[in-house]
Design an enzyme around this catalytic site. Structure first.
Site, PDB file in Angstrom:
ATOM      1  NE  ARG A   1       5.633 -13.269   0.336  1.00 21.17           N
ATOM      2  CZ  ARG A   1       6.426 -12.904  -0.673  1.00 21.17           C
ATOM      3  NH1 ARG A   1       5.665 -12.174  -1.618  1.00 21.17           N
ATOM      4  NH2 ARG A   1       7.518 -13.097  -0.844  1.00 21.17           N
TER       5      ARG A   1
ATOM      6  N   PRO B   1       0.876  -1.281  -0.053  1.00 21.63           N
ATOM      7  CG  PRO B   1      -0.302  -1.322   2.154  1.00 21.63           C
ATOM      8  CD  PRO B   1       0.763  -1.975   1.221  1.00 21.63           C
ATOM      9  CD  GLU B   2       2.387   3.203  -4.427  1.00 16.86           C
ATOM     10  OE1 GLU B   2       2.377   4.271  -4.755  1.00 16.86           O
ATOM     11  OE2 GLU B   2       2.362   2.225  -5.507  1.00 16.86           O
TER      12      GLU B   2
END
Ligand code: ZN
Length: 295
Positions: free
Chosen positions: A131, A2-3
């Protein structure tokens, strides 16, 4: 990952839903996702009240009363999902979530990707991370800005203090580097990642591999203008998490329907009709119109 716009969207949703709530308990099934000793978490987290939520670059800060803050970085596969006790508190989707788009955003929780569970007075906040690259950390709010991970960040891409002149100066500090690499460097400008770097470079007709010293001040000012434009559009559209993402109003993030080059390889450029290509810039997949963006 996400930015800025995705994290900003999560921030706005959580701020509306969580501020004022108390932390009742914390459960972890993966220590490294929130590395804090139980006696400290019991002492500093349990009973603390959420007083504010803000964003620093791509990180989310949950400020607690009286003294601590939880910093969250979602990294590659992190997501935050809030499920209220009283489902009618939120629109039709019965929850608010954001981050990496997997079925955990809409499925039954906790699931096998759930790493941390914060039980609050009016609901439960899940930190899921397939992850396990993401993390939550606890800091004293007072010393937060002095920690290396925050003091090393450049100004936020949307910060009003980042004037046109300041933007140009900061970019020029890396005059021998490729412009896309500099845009992604969080110590130069914070918040920009792959999607919005590609989109803003396309909109300002700059080839991502152009060396900074070859760019004029005018081109750099134009780049900043386009960058702010795409970031604001993405925030308005709820970010780019196109699959399964839900916001506080039960809507999906829809920015990618507005993207002009990102994930549009093989499709025509909306400006000139040439086919969008995908190249690598220092190992990062990069979307480009080779006719609009000449080296
Ligand atoms: Zn084009």
């Amino acid at each position: 990952m996400p930015e800025l716009p995705e994290v900003e969207t999560i921030k706005r949703g959580l701020k509306r839903l969580l501020v004022g709530q108390e932390i009742l308990s914390i459960e972890r099934n993966w220590h490294k996702s929130f590395p804090i000793e139980s006696n400290r978490s019991n002492k500093f987290l349990i009973g603390a009240k959420i007083s504010d939520i803000h964003r620093i670059g791509k990180m989310l800060v949950i400020e607690l009363y009286p003294a601590f803050s939880i910093i969250i970085h979602l990294k590659m596969t992190g997501q935050l999902v809030y499920v209220p006790n009283n489902l009618s508190d939120i629109g039709d989707m019965n929850r608010f979530g954001g981050g990496h788009p997997t079925d955990s955003l809409i499925g039954k929780l906790p699931d096998k990707s759930t790493r941390v569970i914060l039980t609050l007075s009016k609901g439960i906040l899940y930190f899921n991370d397939q992850r396990k690259f993401g993390w939550m950390k606890l800091y004293k709010t007072k010393s937060l800005l002095n920690t290396a991970m925050i003091s090393n960040l450049g100004p936020d891409a949307l910060d009003a203090s980042l004037t046109r002149g300041e933007f140009v100066n900061r970019i020029r500090k890396r005059s021998k580097s490729k412009i896309k690499v500099v845009l992604l460097d969080q110590s130069t400008i914070a918040g920009v990642g792959n999607i919005y770097a590609d989109e803003s470079l396309w909109a300002s007709k700059i080839h991502p591999e152009t060396i900074v010293e070859k760019l004029s001040d005018l081109e750099l000012r134009c780049l900043q203008f386009e960058l702010i434009k795409v970031l604001n559009l993405a925030i308005e559209k709820g970010g780019s998490t196109d699959k399964n993402y839900v916001n506080a109003d039960g809507e999906k993030g829809s920015y990618l329907t507005y993207a002009r080059v990102f994930r549009r390889t093989g499709m025509p450029c909306s400006e000139c009709g040439w086919t969008i290509s995908k190249i690598k810039v220092n190992g990062r997949g990069t979307h480009i119109c080779l006719k609009c963006q000449k080296l």
